[in-house]
Design an enzyme around this catalytic site. Sequence first.
Site, PDB file in Angstrom:
ATOM      1  N   ARG A 187       1.296 -42.153 -28.526  1.00 26.31           N
ATOM      2  CA  ARG A 187       0.230 -41.159 -28.391  1.00 26.31           C
ATOM      3  C   ARG A 187       0.498 -40.123 -27.293  1.00 26.31           C
ATOM      4  O   ARG A 187      -0.196 -39.130 -27.189  1.00 26.31           O
ATOM      5  CB  ARG A 187      -1.115 -41.873 -28.140  1.00 26.31           C
ATOM      6  CG  ARG A 187      -1.664 -42.522 -29.391  1.00 26.31           C
ATOM      7  CD  ARG A 187      -2.784 -43.500 -29.081  1.00 26.31           C
ATOM      8  NE  ARG A 187      -2.294 -44.750 -28.518  1.00 26.31           N
ATOM      9  CZ  ARG A 187      -3.072 -45.733 -28.074  1.00 26.31           C
ATOM     10  NH1 ARG A 187      -4.384 -45.603 -28.110  1.00 26.31           N
ATOM     11  NH2 ARG A 187      -2.554 -46.841 -27.594  1.00 26.31           N
ATOM     12  N   LYS A 245      18.987 -22.065   3.846  1.00 24.31           N
ATOM     13  CA  LYS A 245      19.507 -23.248   3.146  1.00 24.31           C
ATOM     14  C   LYS A 245      20.508 -23.975   4.030  1.00 24.31           C
ATOM     15  O   LYS A 245      21.405 -23.342   4.576  1.00 24.31           O
ATOM     16  CB  LYS A 245      20.179 -22.818   1.834  1.00 24.31           C
ATOM     17  CG  LYS A 245      20.588 -23.985   0.979  1.00 24.31           C
ATOM     18  CD  LYS A 245      21.941 -23.827   0.325  1.00 24.31           C
ATOM     19  CE  LYS A 245      23.075 -24.118   1.267  1.00 24.31           C
ATOM     20  NZ  LYS A 245      24.402 -24.089   0.664  1.00 24.31           N
ATOM     21  N   TYR A 304      19.132 -14.045   4.314  1.00 21.48           N
ATOM     22  CA  TYR A 304      19.589 -15.302   3.731  1.00 21.48           C
ATOM     23  C   TYR A 304      20.542 -15.966   4.705  1.00 21.48           C
ATOM     24  O   TYR A 304      21.574 -15.392   5.065  1.00 21.48           O
ATOM     25  CB  TYR A 304      20.300 -15.066   2.381  1.00 21.48           C
ATOM     26  CG  TYR A 304      20.973 -16.337   1.906  1.00 21.48           C
ATOM     27  CD1 TYR A 304      20.210 -17.469   1.602  1.00 21.48           C
ATOM     28  CD2 TYR A 304      22.359 -16.442   1.823  1.00 21.48           C
ATOM     29  CE1 TYR A 304      20.805 -18.657   1.227  1.00 21.48           C
ATOM     30  CE2 TYR A 304      22.962 -17.637   1.436  1.00 21.48           C
ATOM     31  CZ  TYR A 304      22.179 -18.739   1.146  1.00 21.48           C
ATOM     32  OH  TYR A 304      22.771 -19.921   0.787  1.00 21.48           O
TER      33      TYR A 304
HETATM   34  C1  UD1 Z   1      -3.918 -53.988 -24.181  1.00 22.82           C
HETATM   35  C2  UD1 Z   1      -4.726 -55.262 -24.418  1.00 22.82           C
HETATM   36  C3  UD1 Z   1      -6.222 -54.921 -24.403  1.00 22.82           C
HETATM   37  C4  UD1 Z   1      -6.573 -54.249 -23.085  1.00 22.82           C
HETATM   38  C5  UD1 Z   1      -5.676 -53.049 -22.816  1.00 22.82           C
HETATM   39  C6  UD1 Z   1      -5.870 -52.539 -21.402  1.00 22.82           C
HETATM   40  C7  UD1 Z   1      -3.417 -56.697 -25.906  1.00 22.82           C
HETATM   41  C8  UD1 Z   1      -3.250 -57.219 -27.276  1.00 22.82           C
HETATM   42  N1  UD1 Z   1      -4.397 -55.843 -25.693  1.00 22.82           N
HETATM   43  O1  UD1 Z   1      -4.164 -53.124 -25.273  1.00 22.82           O
HETATM   44  O2  UD1 Z   1      -6.996 -56.095 -24.561  1.00 22.82           O
HETATM   45  O3  UD1 Z   1      -7.923 -53.854 -23.116  1.00 22.82           O
HETATM   46  O4  UD1 Z   1      -4.270 -53.407 -22.922  1.00 22.82           O
HETATM   47  O5  UD1 Z   1      -5.173 -51.340 -21.200  1.00 22.82           O
HETATM   48  O6  UD1 Z   1      -2.672 -57.092 -25.027  1.00 22.82           O
HETATM   49  N2  UD1 Z   1       4.064 -53.388 -24.490  1.00 22.82           N
HETATM   50  C9  UD1 Z   1       5.280 -54.005 -24.488  1.00 22.82           C
HETATM   51  N3  UD1 Z   1       5.741 -54.582 -25.625  1.00 22.82           N
HETATM   52  C10 UD1 Z   1       5.020 -54.587 -26.764  1.00 22.82           C
HETATM   53  C11 UD1 Z   1       3.761 -53.971 -26.779  1.00 22.82           C
HETATM   54  C12 UD1 Z   1       3.299 -53.382 -25.609  1.00 22.82           C
HETATM   55  O7  UD1 Z   1       5.973 -54.019 -23.461  1.00 22.82           O
HETATM   56  O8  UD1 Z   1       5.510 -55.153 -27.761  1.00 22.82           O
HETATM   57  C13 UD1 Z   1       3.576 -52.765 -23.251  1.00 22.82           C
HETATM   58  C14 UD1 Z   1       3.313 -51.288 -23.370  1.00 22.82           C
HETATM   59  O9  UD1 Z   1       4.469 -50.552 -22.987  1.00 22.82           O
HETATM   60  C15 UD1 Z   1       2.185 -51.074 -22.373  1.00 22.82           C
HETATM   61  C16 UD1 Z   1       1.478 -52.404 -22.328  1.00 22.82           C
HETATM   62  O10 UD1 Z   1       2.355 -53.353 -22.919  1.00 22.82           O
HETATM   63  O11 UD1 Z   1       2.658 -50.783 -21.068  1.00 22.82           O
HETATM   64  C17 UD1 Z   1       0.151 -52.390 -23.096  1.00 22.82           C
HETATM   65  O12 UD1 Z   1       0.402 -52.072 -24.441  1.00 22.82           O
HETATM   66  P1  UD1 Z   1      -0.597 -51.164 -25.262  1.00 22.82           P
HETATM   67  O13 UD1 Z   1      -0.044 -51.032 -26.651  1.00 22.82           O
HETATM   68  O14 UD1 Z   1      -0.927 -49.939 -24.530  1.00 22.82           O
HETATM   69  O15 UD1 Z   1      -1.868 -52.151 -25.342  1.00 22.82           O
HETATM   70  P2  UD1 Z   1      -3.347 -51.753 -25.647  1.00 22.82           P
HETATM   71  O16 UD1 Z   1      -3.522 -51.524 -27.086  1.00 22.82           O
HETATM   72  O17 UD1 Z   1      -3.760 -50.680 -24.728  1.00 22.82           O
HETATM   73 CA    CA Z   2      -2.767 -49.278 -23.259  1.00 23.79          CA
END
Ligand code: UD1
Ligand code: CA
Length: 458
Positions: free
Chosen positions: A14, A347, A362
């Site tokens: 996003r 500089k 300069y």
């Molecule tokens: C997650 C939580 C949600 C919470 C929210 C808070 C879960 C299922 N949901 O949702 O309950 O309210 O954060 O911000 O955990 N990432 C990985 N590997 C993956 C998927 C994600 O490293 O396979 C990392 C992303 O880079 C990110 C973080 O995990 O930094 C959170 O992932 P994101 O997809 O933003 O989770 P949310 O849908 O926001």
């Molecule tokens: Ca998130």
Amino acid sequence: MVAVAILAAGKGTRMKSDLPKVLHTLGGRSLVQRVLDSCHLVTPSRKLIIIGYEGEQVKQSFEDISSLEFVEQKEQLGTGHAIQQLLPHLQGFEGDLFVLNGDAPLLRPETLDNLLQVHQKNNNAATLLTANLPNPKGYGRVFCDGNNQVNQIVEDRDCNAAQKQNHRVNGGIYCFNWSKLAEVLPKLSTNNDQKEYYLTEVMDYLNPVMAVDVEDYYEINGINNRQQLSEANDILQDRIKKAWMAAGVTMIDPSSITIDDTVTLAPDVILEPQTHLRGNTFIGAKSHIGPGSLIENSTIGEQVKVLYSVITDSEVASNCQVGPYTHLRGEAKIADSCRIGNFVEVKKTQIGNKSNVAHLSYLGDAVLGERVNVGAGTITANYDGYKKHPTIIGDRTKTGANSVFVAPVTLGEGVTVAAGSVVTHDVPSDALVIARQRQRIIEDWKAKIMKKQSQYKD
Ligand code: UD1
Ligand code: CA
């Protein structure tokens, strides 16, 4: 013992960016670096970063790679899947594991410290940070009994209409008893709308799990798009400016000023509108910065005035006046009580006490002594097309207007340089150097030229 794992493998679709989401910056530091820095009070003995999308780029972005462990999550199958990748790395680890979302950059160190204390005092299997949001859209909803014991976390997209009425959300910031978590991690399913392994599902198997509300719900703000990034920036700037005002800094029109949280300001500093302070910058007491100045990675002494100027990677000692329209860069070092004025670029040059470079100059790769007066339009010709060369100018030397120093060249002390000189050879102390053609006058030239021209008339 405490370990911390930061989730940073996602792309952040996003954001609509080539850059991985966690590398977008806020107040001069990447989102993920901020999350890491927020752990300093809980003093983790191990720091693991889960990387995936553009993993190498994420890895190289850290200031101190050697103190970190990078765990690769090859496919991003969800937050639960990401934490499953820790199993081989943390085998035999005894203690608590913080799990932090890499996209929550406003978390305060005190909040994590408090979370750890609640977690350890209650002997919890898991403790998580929650908040009551006015607009909980997009967040997982946390369902608790009366004692903050968590029954269930349901993602926004999996909530039914009644569940959506719950505004208590999961911040994505957890403290786990690692051995208990490790036991249940293999049980995760993909039984949800996204068909992902959700870390939040472990709450179904762990006990006791406690929710702790944050005071300031901004702290759990997850950055998912550019609008949220900009909102987080506003919140951060507000926090930083209020703290400096409380510490004795005056700001005129603070909404037009930006300050990174890596900047340090002494009391009685005055910041005028459109001033931007970035990186590792220090401003000494009673200095007056702005309007219209940018200072980055620089140290400014006491009682310095900087007006409409740009200063990067440089040092300005006390009692100096800089600007209007000065550019100091690349390790310029200005000693006490100097005046660097209009349209002057400096500089990689050192300037001694009480020297003036007041107009249109300069100076590059030069060393100037004390009480030097640099005349308007003085230029160091420091570059021969291949290499940079130094210009050395001794104490009390005065350079005439429009002089050029073809480097390498050294001028002694107390030298006087005639205006318009192009100085190509060293000059001894106390000498006068005139390096230009002598003025010639041709008397009655106009009459002669008129006569010549009339011969060609038809
Ligand atoms: C997650 C939580 C949600 C919470 C929210 C808070 C879960 C299922 N949901 O949702 O309950 O309210 O954060 O911000 O955990 N990432 C990985 N590997 C993956 C998927 C994600 O490293 O396979 C990392 C992303 O880079 C990110 C973080 O995990 O930094 C959170 O992932 P994101 O997809 O933003 O989770 P949310 O849908 O926001
Ligand atoms: Ca998130």
